[in-house]
Design an enzyme around this catalytic site. Sequence first.
Site, PDB file in Angstrom:
ATOM      1  N   GLY A   7       2.419   6.871  -1.606  1.00  0.00           N
ATOM      2  CA  GLY A   7       2.598   5.522  -2.154  1.00  0.00           C
ATOM      3  C   GLY A   7       2.929   5.584  -3.642  1.00  0.00           C
ATOM      4  N   ILE A  34       6.997   6.090   1.344  1.00  0.00           N
ATOM      5  CA  ILE A  34       7.725   5.765   2.572  1.00  0.00           C
ATOM      6  C   ILE A  34       9.145   5.291   2.227  1.00  0.00           C
ATOM      7  CG2 ILE A  34       6.993   3.340   2.732  1.00  0.00           C
ATOM      8  CD1 ILE A  34       6.470   3.914   5.764  1.00  0.00           C
ATOM      9  N   ASP A  52       6.367   9.237   5.323  1.00  0.00           N
ATOM     10  CA  ASP A  52       5.459   8.277   5.945  1.00  0.00           C
ATOM     11  C   ASP A  52       4.164   9.054   6.162  1.00  0.00           C
ATOM     12  OD1 ASP A  52       3.951   6.837   7.797  1.00  0.00           O
ATOM     13  OD2 ASP A  52       5.726   6.016   8.781  1.00  0.00           O
ATOM     14  N   TYR A 141      -7.396  -6.148   6.366  1.00  0.00           N
ATOM     15  CA  TYR A 141      -7.361  -5.264   5.194  1.00  0.00           C
ATOM     16  C   TYR A 141      -8.777  -4.766   4.888  1.00  0.00           C
ATOM     17  CZ  TYR A 141      -6.479  -3.919   0.300  1.00  0.00           C
ATOM     18  OH  TYR A 141      -6.380  -3.247  -0.892  1.00  0.00           O
ATOM     19  N   ILE A 171      -5.608  -5.543  -9.522  1.00  0.00           N
ATOM     20  CA  ILE A 171      -5.069  -4.718 -10.618  1.00  0.00           C
ATOM     21  C   ILE A 171      -3.919  -5.464 -11.283  1.00  0.00           C
ATOM     22  CG2 ILE A 171      -3.980  -2.533 -11.232  1.00  0.00           C
ATOM     23  CD1 ILE A 171      -5.337  -1.246  -8.840  1.00  0.00           C
TER      24      ILE A 171
HETATM   25  N1  SER Z   1      -5.612  -6.593  -4.895  1.00  0.00           N
HETATM   26  C1  SER Z   1      -5.879  -6.468  -3.502  1.00  0.00           C
HETATM   27  C2  SER Z   1      -5.316  -7.580  -2.727  1.00  0.00           C
HETATM   28  O1  SER Z   1      -5.284  -8.669  -3.240  1.00  0.00           O
HETATM   29  C3  SER Z   1      -7.365  -6.403  -3.265  1.00  0.00           C
HETATM   30  O2  SER Z   1      -7.708  -5.090  -3.082  1.00  0.00           O
HETATM   31  O3  SER Z   1      -4.943  -7.394  -1.612  1.00  0.00           O
END
Ligand code: SER
Length: 315
Positions: A7, A34, A52, A141, A171
């Site tokens: 990634g 990928i 991948d 997720y 982030i």
């Molecule tokens: N920044 C991520 C998201 O919003 C959270 O881990 O999916």
Amino acid sequence: MKILITGSLGQLGSELAPALMKRYGENNVVLTDIKSIEEKPQSEQGLFFQLDCRDSQKLFEIVSKEKITRIYHLAALLSAVAESRPQEAWDININGLYSILEVARVHGCSVFTPSSIAAFGPNTPKDYTPQDTIQQPTSMYGVTKVAGELLCNYYFHKYGVDTRGVRYPGIISNVTMPGGGTTDYAVEIYYEAIKKKRYTCFLGGDTYLDMIYMPDAIKAAIDLMEANPAKLRHRNAFNVSAMSFSPEDLSAYIRKYIPQFEISYNIDPVRQALANSWPNMLEDYAARVEWGWDPEYDIDAMTSDMLEVLKNRGA
Ligand code: SER
């Protein structure tokens, strides 16, 4: 030390890769993604393979040929995309991690895997969320992040694979845009503030979430992997936080620098539900004590830096 990044063209990889090259030498970092490199010419430095991470045969070949000793496994689908394609999210996030752990087991590599604030759910204490607490996420997720934490711990205890990870908050970076996350508003808002002096937010104004500025996110990834293993009581994954704010709070800070800035709301129910199920603010004492986590940027320092960098770049 020879490092492989999966990634590497993503939000975190695009900035972690040059930081690792600076620290360990350009020839000691192997980039994979990928996507093919043509899509992202600025990352043309360093050795790059299109990969991948579920393709374990190709992964084993690269790790063996390049004599890899450490893997930063960043390839994953983020929360909102995962919710729209849950089967694919399970496949990429879990089977990708599984092939990384297997190659690490066979070739003796250490592994950094990011977890997330999404590894918590509606039953988790929302404020000062402890390091060790209830983890019952309601998103795909989040399910893949909890399963990933457990799988990494399993490989550490069963096979002695040196697995480590942090639970990243949203982030915020001025280099690469995130893709399909719930915390993405906190990046978009800066670009729109400069361009249009207004932003329409997809989360409600009082939605509190943990956030971190990219230089601190990179510092966490490097410092944790360099930490003395004897001091690590936890492995996968450490709570880390640098700030917690809502869209209203962030707007007020932006107004300090762009007084005309206005925010309005058009709520996306999917991402609002994800955000509502996550903590308001993590407690990150274990990271501070076990490996010296100490973030540099708060909301004001980050806002001032983001706006200055984006303005200078003519964003
Ligand atoms: N920044 C991520 C998201 O919003 C959270 O881990 O999916």
